[in-house]
Enzyme design. Sequence first.
Site, mmCIF file in Angstrom:
data_model
loop_
_atom_site.group_PDB
_atom_site.id
_atom_site.type_symbol
_atom_site.label_atom_id
_atom_site.label_comp_id
_atom_site.label_asym_id
_atom_site.label_seq_id
_atom_site.Cartn_x
_atom_site.Cartn_y
_atom_site.Cartn_z
ATOM 1 N N MET A 260 1.060 -1.202 -0.235
ATOM 2 C CA MET A 260 0.495 0.367 -0.063
ATOM 3 C C MET A 260 1.212 1.371 -0.067
ATOM 4 S SD MET A 260 -3.807 -0.914 1.910
ATOM 5 C CE MET A 260 -2.953 -0.637 3.797
ATOM 6 N N HIS B 87 8.920 1.024 3.983
ATOM 7 C CA HIS B 87 9.705 1.555 4.498
ATOM 8 C C HIS B 87 10.486 -0.015 4.538
ATOM 9 C CE1 HIS B 87 7.282 -1.466 6.579
ATOM 10 N NE2 HIS B 87 7.105 -0.567 6.681
ATOM 11 N N GLU B 88 12.035 -0.213 5.245
ATOM 12 C CA GLU B 88 12.610 -1.675 5.497
ATOM 13 C C GLU B 88 11.901 -2.591 5.420
ATOM 14 O OE1 GLU B 88 16.174 -2.408 4.834
ATOM 15 O OE2 GLU B 88 16.358 0.228 4.117
ATOM 16 N N GLY B 89 10.904 -2.655 5.745
ATOM 17 C CA GLY B 89 10.190 -3.563 5.498
ATOM 18 C C GLY B 89 9.735 -4.629 4.713
ATOM 19 N N HIS B 90 9.615 -4.021 3.746
ATOM 20 C CA HIS B 90 8.651 -3.961 2.454
ATOM 21 C C HIS B 90 10.060 -3.937 1.585
ATOM 22 C CE1 HIS B 90 5.865 -0.641 3.040
ATOM 23 N NE2 HIS B 90 4.531 -1.961 2.817
ATOM 24 N N LYS C 110 4.581 -10.204 9.401
ATOM 25 C CA LYS C 110 4.155 -9.184 10.375
ATOM 26 C C LYS C 110 2.820 -9.408 10.436
ATOM 27 C CE LYS C 110 4.170 -4.963 10.511
ATOM 28 N NZ LYS C 110 2.187 -4.122 11.211
ATOM 29 N N SER D 61 6.696 -0.831 10.280
ATOM 30 C CA SER D 61 4.699 -0.285 9.734
ATOM 31 C C SER D 61 4.935 0.357 9.451
ATOM 32 C CB SER D 61 4.220 -0.831 11.183
ATOM 33 O OG SER D 61 2.514 -0.155 10.412
ATOM 34 N N ARG E 265 2.185 2.239 9.773
ATOM 35 C CA ARG E 265 1.312 3.775 10.725
ATOM 36 C C ARG E 265 2.437 3.771 11.733
ATOM 37 N NH1 ARG E 265 -2.992 -0.999 9.230
ATOM 38 N NH2 ARG E 265 -4.403 0.348 7.707
HETATM 39 O O1 PAF Z 1 -0.757 -5.929 3.638
HETATM 40 C C1 PAF Z 1 -0.989 -4.686 2.710
HETATM 41 O O2 PAF Z 1 -0.159 -4.415 2.570
HETATM 42 C C2 PAF Z 1 -2.197 -4.738 2.121
HETATM 43 O O3 PAF Z 1 -2.671 -6.118 2.377
HETATM 44 C C3 PAF Z 1 -2.021 -5.955 0.928
HETATM 45 C C4 PAF Z 1 -1.105 -7.109 0.807
HETATM 46 C C5 PAF Z 1 -1.151 -4.690 0.306
HETATM 47 C C6 PAF Z 1 -3.221 -6.404 -0.041
HETATM 48 O O4 PAF Z 1 -3.965 -4.467 0.294
#
Ligand code: PAF
Length: 273
Positions: free
Chosen positions: A21, A25-28, A140, A176, A178
């Site tokens: 979404m 961040h580093e997690g992604h 997570k 996160s 958030r």
């Molecule tokens: O984990 C997320 O960021 C969302 O739930 C996802 C998997 C991209 C679906 O919108």
Amino acid sequence: MQRRALELKRAGRTIGLVPTMGFLHEGHLSLLRLARARCDVLVVSIFVNPSQFGPAEDLDAYPRDFQQDEKLCAQEGVDMIFHPEAGTMYSDDASVWIDEELLSRGLCGASRPGHFRGVCTVVAKLFNLVQPDLAVFGEKDAQQLRIIERMVRDLNFPVEIIRGPIVREPDGLAMSSRNKYLSATQRNDALCLQRALGRTRELVQKGVVDTAVLRQAMVELINEVPEACIDYIEFIDDESLAPDEIIKDRTLVAVAVKFGTTRLIDNAILNVH
Ligand code: PAF
């Protein structure tokens, strides 16, 4: 996106997808690296999916920074960013949704009705659009990950799901998007999640296996932070997500706690040996 993906597939290229979404961040980035090493063409989707937010949730406030995301994707060798508009993804009269009926019942599914229906539907749509051979999801969101694995199994999606380990800040807070909502005090308060999980791990190592006892220890530790409001603390089977009364190998402990209006989740796998 779909036309391009089908062309790539016809040319024999493998596609890896990291659904996000945005506000990376580093997690992604750790998920991008896992995917990058396993495919020819790496696609990242950036889409704040309206259908997984409840009416009183943070859809509009959800942090977005597409320019920064683009920069980070370029640094990680991403080949394509799929960044659709909500109106392109969903017809006004969309009437087909995917409902996982078992694993979605508890935990976040109980506190966020309709959330996993939105997640499953958008992920299925992304799979159809991007045609990935593999997709990476973070540990997570433990419940989300297991629900997606179940959807892939039950609906025969030809997609390999890869689990990406939780990435933490140096002080232990799980990364996160958030976390951005937290004030300095709440950011500090939020460390109680990691403390509570750590305490549980220690107790299990000492031989405490009764989850009621472990849960109580976590409640006490989290309640030391006056602003923390526990949504759930669950000890569950890693696969069925059914409650475990006694810790066994691979019991998952999952927590959700609110700090002001920000709800954070974290989890750990416990092992008796
Ligand atoms: O984990 C997320 O960021 C969302 O739930 C996802 C998997 C991209 C679906 O919108």
